[in-house]
Design a protein around this motif. Structure first.
Motif, PDB file in Angstrom:
ATOM      1  N   ARG A 182       0.743  -1.118   0.064  1.00  0.00           N
ATOM      2  CA  ARG A 182      -0.192   0.110   0.161  1.00  0.00           C
ATOM      3  C   ARG A 182       0.601   1.220   0.101  1.00  0.00           C
ATOM      4  O   ARG A 182       0.525   2.283  -0.785  1.00  0.00           O
ATOM      5  CB  ARG A 182      -0.721   0.037   1.308  1.00  0.00           C
ATOM      6  CG  ARG A 182      -2.127   1.270   1.251  1.00  0.00           C
ATOM      7  CD  ARG A 182      -3.314   0.421   2.079  1.00  0.00           C
ATOM      8  NE  ARG A 182      -3.131   0.528   3.351  1.00  0.00           N
ATOM      9  CZ  ARG A 182      -3.347   1.250   4.372  1.00  0.00           C
ATOM     10  NH1 ARG A 182      -3.890   2.476   3.926  1.00  0.00           N
ATOM     11  NH2 ARG A 182      -3.279   1.124   5.484  1.00  0.00           N
ATOM     12  N   ASP A 183       1.867   1.214   0.642  1.00  0.00           N
ATOM     13  CA  ASP A 183       3.007   2.324   0.798  1.00  0.00           C
ATOM     14  C   ASP A 183       3.484   2.655  -0.505  1.00  0.00           C
ATOM     15  O   ASP A 183       3.431   3.928  -0.998  1.00  0.00           O
ATOM     16  CB  ASP A 183       4.252   2.096   1.700  1.00  0.00           C
ATOM     17  CG  ASP A 183       3.941   2.120   2.927  1.00  0.00           C
ATOM     18  OD1 ASP A 183       2.798   2.704   3.534  1.00  0.00           O
ATOM     19  OD2 ASP A 183       4.695   1.638   3.892  1.00  0.00           O
ATOM     20  N   ALA A 184       4.032   1.467  -1.383  1.00  0.00           N
ATOM     21  CA  ALA A 184       4.318   1.786  -2.795  1.00  0.00           C
ATOM     22  C   ALA A 184       3.219   2.156  -3.432  1.00  0.00           C
ATOM     23  O   ALA A 184       3.689   3.092  -4.141  1.00  0.00           O
ATOM     24  CB  ALA A 184       4.941   0.216  -3.003  1.00  0.00           C
ATOM     25  N   LEU A 185       2.118   1.927  -3.552  1.00  0.00           N
ATOM     26  CA  LEU A 185       1.155   2.144  -4.376  1.00  0.00           C
ATOM     27  C   LEU A 185       0.640   3.626  -4.180  1.00  0.00           C
ATOM     28  O   LEU A 185       0.541   4.612  -5.093  1.00  0.00           O
ATOM     29  CB  LEU A 185      -0.128   1.626  -4.414  1.00  0.00           C
ATOM     30  CG  LEU A 185      -0.205   0.066  -4.872  1.00  0.00           C
ATOM     31  CD1 LEU A 185      -1.397  -0.647  -4.305  1.00  0.00           C
ATOM     32  CD2 LEU A 185       0.037  -0.036  -6.306  1.00  0.00           C
ATOM     33  N   ASP A 186       0.776   4.095  -2.881  1.00  0.00           N
ATOM     34  CA  ASP A 186       0.421   5.476  -2.381  1.00  0.00           C
ATOM     35  C   ASP A 186       1.329   6.439  -2.941  1.00  0.00           C
ATOM     36  O   ASP A 186       1.340   7.370  -3.175  1.00  0.00           O
ATOM     37  CB  ASP A 186       0.008   5.447  -1.104  1.00  0.00           C
ATOM     38  CG  ASP A 186      -1.236   4.861  -0.704  1.00  0.00           C
ATOM     39  OD1 ASP A 186      -2.114   4.715  -1.585  1.00  0.00           O
ATOM     40  OD2 ASP A 186      -1.455   4.445   0.444  1.00  0.00           O
ATOM     41  N   SER A 187       2.568   5.950  -2.679  1.00  0.00           N
ATOM     42  CA  SER A 187       3.768   6.778  -2.917  1.00  0.00           C
ATOM     43  C   SER A 187       4.405   7.148  -4.452  1.00  0.00           C
ATOM     44  O   SER A 187       4.649   7.922  -4.862  1.00  0.00           O
ATOM     45  CB  SER A 187       5.039   6.553  -2.204  1.00  0.00           C
ATOM     46  OG  SER A 187       4.609   6.101  -1.041  1.00  0.00           O
ATOM     47  N   ASN A 188       3.784   5.871  -5.457  1.00  0.00           N
ATOM     48  CA  ASN A 188       3.932   5.843  -6.689  1.00  0.00           C
ATOM     49  C   ASN A 188       3.000   6.540  -7.526  1.00  0.00           C
ATOM     50  O   ASN A 188       3.362   6.344  -8.758  1.00  0.00           O
ATOM     51  CB  ASN A 188       4.888   4.559  -6.876  1.00  0.00           C
ATOM     52  CG  ASN A 188       5.989   4.362  -6.241  1.00  0.00           C
ATOM     53  OD1 ASN A 188       6.836   5.222  -5.906  1.00  0.00           O
ATOM     54  ND2 ASN A 188       6.208   3.012  -5.845  1.00  0.00           N
ATOM     55  N   ARG A 189       1.825   6.756  -7.095  1.00  0.00           N
ATOM     56  CA  ARG A 189       0.885   6.961  -7.998  1.00  0.00           C
ATOM     57  C   ARG A 189       1.040   8.264  -8.597  1.00  0.00           C
ATOM     58  O   ARG A 189       1.754   9.185  -7.978  1.00  0.00           O
ATOM     59  CB  ARG A 189      -0.502   6.922  -7.313  1.00  0.00           C
ATOM     60  CG  ARG A 189      -0.602   7.936  -6.560  1.00  0.00           C
ATOM     61  CD  ARG A 189      -1.854   7.997  -5.611  1.00  0.00           C
ATOM     62  NE  ARG A 189      -2.019   8.934  -4.596  1.00  0.00           N
ATOM     63  CZ  ARG A 189      -2.400   8.891  -3.275  1.00  0.00           C
ATOM     64  NH1 ARG A 189      -2.967   7.417  -2.966  1.00  0.00           N
ATOM     65  NH2 ARG A 189      -2.469   9.915  -2.626  1.00  0.00           N
TER      66      ARG A 189
END
Ligand code: C5P
Length: 225
Positions: A182-189
């Motif tokens: 979730r961190d990765a998705l939220d940071s990379n969108r």
């Protein structure tokens, strides 16, 4: 008075909600949990069996939905289309689907507009503490206080796991993997990613207690002109 906006951003499990609610209580301000709004749209999408990867369908759903938020820090509440979903939005299914919904620009535009309305409505009575991922950067760039709360992934996973009432080591490992994703998705969108605003105070709650973090933020509020 103009009204105070305190922005509290950070990743999942960093202690944002606990800290933001306590600051609101101590200062007599309102409290807005923007994550709950993304979660409410997600809950509705899952309930209506909408494909969460279909941005057009998700955007259409969000346009039709009516979200109501209660901003009492002692008893925050959220309803979508008139149905209270306070418990439903905390399920694992919603948590693992929410980043896909929150990445849809049309959904963000709708919710950010509503968030700014809630904030504006709270200002005459003193102000509001707002928590999320993009509060200091996008929703309320004029906030007088911007806090970015972090903690190690391990500590965040442990806290989340405990909140979920989990006991086993496997559960913590699974929660950690889901948090990482979730961190990765939220940071990379592309749309309004999780990022530290340049004028934010970064507090690491790995080694700080809730009251230490709260005291530090209150100290900064007292120093405001
Ligand atoms: O804070 P919480 O974990 O409840 O947020 C759920 C999700 O909502 C986040 O993982 C993120 O995808 C989204 N969110 C967001 N912008 C915000 C608040 C939450 O994109 N301001």
């Amino acid at each position: 008075a103009e009204g105070l906006i305190v922005a509290v951003d950070g990743p999942g499990g960093s202690g944002k909600s606990t800290v933001a609610r306590e600051i609101a209580r101590r200062l007599g301000l309102r409290y807005l949990d923007t994550g709950a709004m993304y979660r409410a749209v997600t809950q509705l999408a899952l309930e209506q069996r909408i494909d969460i990867e279909d941005s057009a369908a998700v955007a259409e759903l969000a346009e039709r939905a009516v979200i109501s938020v209660g901003t009492d820090p002692d008893e925050p509440s959220i309803a979508i289309d008139g149905v209270g979903v306070d418990a439903q939005i905390r399920t694992r299914a919603v948590t693992n689907a929410v980043s896909a919904i929150a990445a849809v620009p049309a959904v963000r535009a709708l919710l950010v507009t509503q968030q700014r309305q809630v904030i504006a409505a709270a200002l005459p009575a003193g102000g509001i503490v707002v928590e999320g991922r993009d509060i200091g950067s996008v929703v309320a760039p004029g906030a007088q206080i911007k806090v970015f709360l972090t903690a190690s992934t391990e500590v965040r996973a442990l806290r989340r796991s405990r909140q979920l009432g989990e006991k086993g080591v496997d559960d913590v490992a699974r929660t950690l993997a889901e948090l990482d994703r979730r961190d990765a998705l939220d940071s990379n969108r592309a749309a309004d990613p999780l990022a530290i605003p340049p004028d934010a105070v970064v507090l690491d709650s790995t080694a700080l207690s809730v009251s230490e973090v709260v005291d530090e933020v209150l100290r900064r509020c007292e120093q405001l002109p």
